[in-house]
Write a protein that holds these residues in place. Structure first.
Motif, mmCIF file in Angstrom:
data_model
loop_
_atom_site.group_PDB
_atom_site.id
_atom_site.type_symbol
_atom_site.label_atom_id
_atom_site.label_comp_id
_atom_site.label_asym_id
_atom_site.label_seq_id
_atom_site.Cartn_x
_atom_site.Cartn_y
_atom_site.Cartn_z
ATOM 1 N N UNK A 1 48.553 42.411 35.897
ATOM 2 C CA UNK A 1 47.904 41.883 37.092
ATOM 3 C C UNK A 1 47.938 40.358 36.958
ATOM 4 N N UNK A 2 48.310 39.651 38.010
ATOM 5 C CA UNK A 2 48.413 38.182 37.924
ATOM 6 C C UNK A 2 47.044 37.533 38.033
ATOM 7 N N UNK A 3 46.962 36.284 37.545
ATOM 8 C CA UNK A 3 45.710 35.526 37.685
ATOM 9 C C UNK A 3 45.420 35.310 39.169
ATOM 10 N N UNK A 4 46.471 35.067 39.938
ATOM 11 C CA UNK A 4 46.302 34.857 41.379
ATOM 12 C C UNK A 4 45.648 36.086 42.019
ATOM 13 N N UNK A 5 46.065 37.265 41.599
ATOM 14 C CA UNK A 5 45.501 38.494 42.164
ATOM 15 C C UNK A 5 44.055 38.685 41.714
ATOM 16 N N UNK A 6 43.768 38.377 40.442
ATOM 17 C CA UNK A 6 42.389 38.501 39.954
ATOM 18 C C UNK A 6 41.492 37.567 40.779
ATOM 19 N N UNK A 7 41.978 36.334 40.990
ATOM 20 C CA UNK A 7 41.225 35.344 41.767
ATOM 21 C C UNK A 7 41.010 35.837 43.197
ATOM 22 N N UNK A 8 42.056 36.369 43.814
ATOM 23 C CA UNK A 8 41.960 36.801 45.216
ATOM 24 C C UNK A 8 40.997 37.989 45.351
ATOM 25 N N UNK A 9 41.080 38.932 44.411
ATOM 26 C CA UNK A 9 40.172 40.086 44.445
ATOM 27 C C UNK A 9 38.730 39.606 44.248
ATOM 28 N N UNK A 10 38.550 38.647 43.315
ATOM 29 C CA UNK A 10 37.201 38.133 43.042
ATOM 30 C C UNK A 10 36.623 37.453 44.280
ATOM 31 N N UNK A 11 37.462 36.740 45.033
ATOM 32 C CA UNK A 11 36.982 36.064 46.247
ATOM 33 C C UNK A 11 36.481 37.068 47.271
ATOM 34 N N UNK A 12 37.256 38.138 47.464
ATOM 35 C CA UNK A 12 36.837 39.183 48.413
ATOM 36 C C UNK A 12 35.502 39.781 47.938
ATOM 37 N N UNK A 13 35.408 40.046 46.631
ATOM 38 C CA UNK A 13 34.180 40.634 46.080
ATOM 39 C C UNK A 13 32.988 39.702 46.315
ATOM 40 N N UNK A 14 33.198 38.418 46.013
ATOM 41 C CA UNK A 14 32.092 37.460 46.176
ATOM 42 C C UNK A 14 31.637 37.370 47.622
ATOM 43 N N UNK A 15 32.615 37.362 48.549
ATOM 44 C CA UNK A 15 32.269 37.251 49.977
ATOM 45 C C UNK A 15 31.386 38.422 50.408
ATOM 46 N N UNK A 16 31.523 39.564 49.739
ATOM 47 C CA UNK A 16 30.723 40.746 50.115
ATOM 48 C C UNK A 16 29.630 41.059 49.097
ATOM 49 N N UNK A 17 29.454 40.144 48.151
ATOM 50 C CA UNK A 17 28.454 40.330 47.082
ATOM 51 C C UNK A 17 28.612 41.654 46.335
ATOM 52 N N UNK A 18 29.875 41.982 46.037
ATOM 53 C CA UNK A 18 30.175 43.179 45.241
ATOM 54 C C UNK A 18 30.611 42.713 43.847
#
Ligand code: F0G
Length: 473
Positions: free
Chosen positions: A199-216
């Motif tokens: 899994x790329x760092x870019x993907x980890x970052x992008x998934x984390x952003x979505x999670x943060x936006x929804x407080x998951x």
């Protein structure tokens, strides 16, 4: 590019051997007898009958002299063992997470995590759930959803980060289900079920952003974290000069917690942990730990196991080791694919996955091509692999009794860490090549017994063709 690759020298095992464990040579006739006796299921073979054991990379690592020395330093105090503090501090310093809960292996961490945070009807997304992860989620009444990128499902497709999660589908799933039904999102590094792909760092970052936006909260299934980090170093822009240890810190800086099986990148034979930044959650998890695993300073492990893992977690970050590790897996993959053997491309971090359906195109999935290939590899050279196809993931329709096939027919050759040398791998290449050359004569298998659940462990089979008639000595 690492200097030894640039110089095009052979990438050697970065260790010498202090202790050896003999393997027993066997003949083709003996191996046919062993297989018949166990109903052609290699899970039922005593390990002494196996020459090269590529069944799993889990708990099968060779420990270093430093790890064995650490075993002797193990403090077996019930509460507050010195070995626990050493383990905890090592895990904290590598992963940067706050609360560390030792467990006897990965699935124990999964059970504690999911039974604490999941309710019936919840949904847990992952790039691809490993089978114990899925089972522990489903045991709580929640649903495990896989969201790999589409490239991850095509074995022949080359993509540098084929283990990535499909971020758009994650967003759509959260919209559909509602964030309050999703107790956490998980990323498995490397993606084992998807072929050991990173899994790329870019993907980890992008998934984390979505999670943060929804407080998951975002959790990482960290089993092969170091192999994943080294792939980032080799393949992702901007990381070639970054030490692996820093890449790991950055990966986990995006996460709220993780589960870990130390049997993989902990370089130990048993162990694991659950980590979280959430203090209140950690307290509830520790209560559950005490109920089934043990006191929070040992979590079902001996002090010596905690010591061995603490050392292993440091050793696995050594870049000479990681370069050799990925090179040895790639070596197997590139050699067999140069003869035409179809494999999941590109080679993953811990295993090579042969596409058994493409290897035996004259068979249908219900002829169990992966099972046939596993049996033939064992007879040809005593190599134990594992079917990841219809035997493992297919099932019988409960109403009609009809057999439903899996979506892919793969055979996994998982390479234990620091156990086999290049000549062992050369031997495996020869065995696979010999089976490849007589592939047209290989037929199907059928079940003669299957258990209602997790049937691959105990099933029995029979061949529907004159089994393994040619080749080999
Ligand atoms: N997560 C992943 C990605 C795994 O590969 C495994 C185990 C686990 C969790 C569970 O860890 O075995 O310590 O309880 N994988 C092994 C394998 C069994 O052969 O791939 P565990």
């Amino acid at each position: 590019m690492p200097p030894s690759v640039a110089k095009r020298r052979t990438i050697i095992e970065p260790f010498k051997i202090k202790v050896v464990e003999p393997i027993r040579m066997t003949t083709r006739e003996e191996r046919i007898g062993y297989l018949e006796r166990c109903g052609y299921n290699v899970f039922s073979l005593p390990a002494d009958e196996v020459l090269i054991d590529f069944l799993t990379d889990s708990g099968t690592s060779a420990m270093s002299a430093e790890q064995w020395a650490a075993v002797m330093r193990g403090d077996e105090s019930y509460a507050g063992s010195r070995s626990y503090y050493r383990f905890r501090d090592t895990v904290k310093s590598i992963f940067g997470l706050r609360h560390i809960i030792p467990t006897h292996q990965g699935r124990a961490a999964e059970r504690i995590l999911f039974s604490t945070v999941c309710r019936t009807g919840d949904v847990v997304p992952n790039n691809t759930h490993f089978d114990t992860t899925r089972a522990n989620i489903e045991a709580t009444g929640a649903r495990a959803v896989d969201l790999p990128i589409p490239e991850g499902l095509v074995p022949s497709h080359r993509h540098p980060f084929k283990g990535n999660m499909d971020v758009e589908r994650l967003g759509a799933l959260i919209e559909e289900e509602g964030a309050d039904r999703i107790p956490l999102v998980m990323l498995t590094v490397t993606n084992n079920t998807g072929g050991g792909q990173p899994v790329s760092m870019e993907n980890i970052r992008a998934v984390a952003e979505v999670c943060r936006a929804h407080e998951i909260p975002l959790y990482i299934d960290a089993c092969r974290f170091a192999e994943n980090a080294y792939f980032i170093k080799l393949r992702e822009d901007g990381y070639d000069d970054v030490p692996v240890r820093e890449i790991v810190r950055e990966m986990f800086s995006h996460a709220d917690g993780c589960t870990m099986s130390a049997k993989k990148d902990g370089l130990s034979n048993i162990g694991g942990f659950l980590a979280t930044n959430d203090e209140a959650l950690a307290e509830r998890e520790r209560d559950l730990l005490i109920l089934t695993e043990g006191f929070p300073t040992y979590g079902g492990l001996a002090g010596r196991d905690l010591e061995a893992t603490a050392v292993g977690l440091e050793e696995v970050l050594e870049e000479d080791y990681l370069e050799y590790r990925l090179a040895s897996v790639r070596y197997l993959g590139e050699h067999i694919s140069s003869y035409g053997v179809p494999i999941m491309q590109p080679p993953g971090g811990h295993a090579i996955y042969i596409d058994a359906q493409a290897f035996l195109p004259h068979l249908t999935p219900l002829d169990l091509p992966g099972q046939a290939l596993v049996a033939e590899l064992f007879v040809e050279g005593g190599v134990r692999s594992v079917e990841i196809g219809t035997v493992m993931f297919g099932h019988r329709d409960p109403d009609s009794g009809e057999e439903i096939a899996a979506s892919m027919e793969l055979v996994r050759l998982a390479i234990p860490r620091r156990v086999y040398t290049q000549s062992h791998v050369d031997y495996v290449v020869e065995v696979i090549r010999a089976v490849w050359e007589r592939r047209a004569s290989i037929g199907g298998f059928r079940f003669t017994f299957q258990a209602p659940a997790l049937r691959h462990f105990t099933a029995r089979f029979e061949p529907l063709y004159p089994f393994s008639q040619e080749g080999g000595e």
